[in-house]
Design a protein around this motif. Structure first.
Motif, PDB file in Angstrom:
ATOM      1  N   TRP A  77       0.854  -1.464  -0.341  1.00 49.58           N
ATOM      2  CA  TRP A  77      -0.182  -0.185   0.099  1.00 49.58           C
ATOM      3  C   TRP A  77       0.774   1.354   0.021  1.00 49.58           C
ATOM      4  CZ3 TRP A  77      -0.005  -3.730   3.879  1.00 49.58           C
ATOM      5  CH2 TRP A  77       0.566  -3.347   4.764  1.00 49.58           C
ATOM      6  N   ILE A  78       0.278   2.525  -0.226  1.00 50.46           N
ATOM      7  CA  ILE A  78       1.210   3.446  -0.333  1.00 50.46           C
ATOM      8  C   ILE A  78      -0.116   4.293   0.690  1.00 50.46           C
ATOM      9  CG2 ILE A  78       1.381   5.631  -1.159  1.00 50.46           C
ATOM     10  CD1 ILE A  78       1.994   3.513  -4.171  1.00 50.46           C
TER      11      ILE A  78
ATOM     12  N   ALA B 224     -11.930   9.588  -2.265  1.00 51.48           N
ATOM     13  CA  ALA B 224     -11.157   8.505  -1.924  1.00 51.48           C
ATOM     14  C   ALA B 224     -11.138   8.497  -0.348  1.00 51.48           C
ATOM     15  CB  ALA B 224     -10.571   8.555  -2.301  1.00 51.48           C
ATOM     16  N   GLY B 225     -11.590   9.835   0.347  1.00 52.31           N
ATOM     17  CA  GLY B 225     -11.830   9.555   2.085  1.00 52.31           C
ATOM     18  C   GLY B 225     -13.245   9.342   2.172  1.00 52.31           C
TER      19      GLY B 225
ATOM     20  N   GLY C 145      -3.870   1.471  -6.364  1.00 48.97           N
ATOM     21  CA  GLY C 145      -4.544   2.315  -6.508  1.00 48.97           C
ATOM     22  C   GLY C 145      -5.946   2.810  -6.063  1.00 48.97           C
ATOM     23  N   ALA C 146      -6.555   0.893  -5.384  1.00 46.28           N
ATOM     24  CA  ALA C 146      -7.760   1.379  -4.346  1.00 46.28           C
ATOM     25  C   ALA C 146      -7.487   1.634  -3.250  1.00 46.28           C
ATOM     26  CB  ALA C 146      -8.725   0.040  -4.795  1.00 46.28           C
TER      27      ALA C 146
ATOM     28  N   PRO D 168     -11.804  -6.004   3.244  1.00 51.06           N
ATOM     29  CA  PRO D 168     -10.656  -7.149   3.030  1.00 51.06           C
ATOM     30  C   PRO D 168      -9.415  -6.915   2.898  1.00 51.06           C
ATOM     31  CG  PRO D 168     -12.213  -6.343   1.381  1.00 51.06           C
ATOM     32  CD  PRO D 168     -12.735  -5.873   2.460  1.00 51.06           C
ATOM     33  N   ALA D 169      -8.925  -5.292   3.664  1.00 48.31           N
ATOM     34  CA  ALA D 169      -7.246  -5.355   3.928  1.00 48.31           C
ATOM     35  C   ALA D 169      -7.271  -5.337   5.415  1.00 48.31           C
ATOM     36  CB  ALA D 169      -7.673  -3.477   3.717  1.00 48.31           C
ATOM     37  N   ARG D 170      -7.769  -5.956   6.123  1.00 45.82           N
ATOM     38  CA  ARG D 170      -8.195  -5.633   7.850  1.00 45.82           C
ATOM     39  C   ARG D 170      -7.115  -7.322   7.272  1.00 45.82           C
ATOM     40  NH1 ARG D 170     -13.968  -4.765   9.488  1.00 45.82           N
ATOM     41  NH2 ARG D 170     -13.694  -2.151   8.674  1.00 45.82           N
TER      42      ARG D 170
END
Length: 152
Positions: free
Chosen positions: A4-5, A15-16, A57-58, A83-85
């Motif tokens: 991630w970035i 996005a936020g 990018g997501a 999904p990112a947890r």
């Protein structure tokens, strides 16, 4: 190498805003609809730092800092998509917020989470935050749990 970035973004970044809307939907599912937070909600007028984490990018997570006084800030809107947890992005976001706070001379970080968020409570405790009495607008809230950490 991280997947991630993490970038600082304006509070009204699309996005936020989408991530914060997902967070509200999750809180609605846990607590029922309605207002989940005592006091004024964070806004572009009072958020000092807002970070968004992306993978491929997501957007996958966000977090903010709102100054409390000359030596402390509150972590607000910390959220990672389901999904990112478990990927480490939450820890990376938290450390990035801590670096921003240290850079601004705010060695004490506080936050509020809820009684129906045991996953968040475990996360903050694992990351060195200790439970404290309810502070500020959270005093008297039956759904709030507050934490604090002093960073160097």
């Amino acid at each position: 190498m991280a997947e991630w970035i993490i970038r600082e973004r304006p509070w009204d970044d699309p996005a936020g805003a989408a991530l914060r809307a997902e967070q509200v939907a999750e809180l609605d599912a846990r607590y029922g609809g309605g207002e989940h937070e005592p006091g004024a909600a964070p806004s572009a007028d009072d958020v000092d730092v807002f970070l968004v984490a992306e993978r491929d990018g997501a957007p996958v997570g966000c977090g903010a800092l709102r100054r409390l006084d000359g030596s402390s800030a509150e972590i607000k809107r910390m959220y990672v998509t389901p999904p990112a947890r478990g990927t480490g992005v939450a820890t990376a976001l938290l450390r990035a917020l801590e670096r921003h706070a240290a850079g601004r001379g705010w060695p004490r970080l506080r936050l509020e989470t809820g009684t129906e968020q045991p996953d968040a409570r475990r996360f903050y405790e694992r990351e060195g935050y200790r439970q404290i009495p309810l502070f500020g607008v959270y005093q008297g809230s039956e759904l709030s749990v507050c934490y604090e950490r002093t960073i160097s």
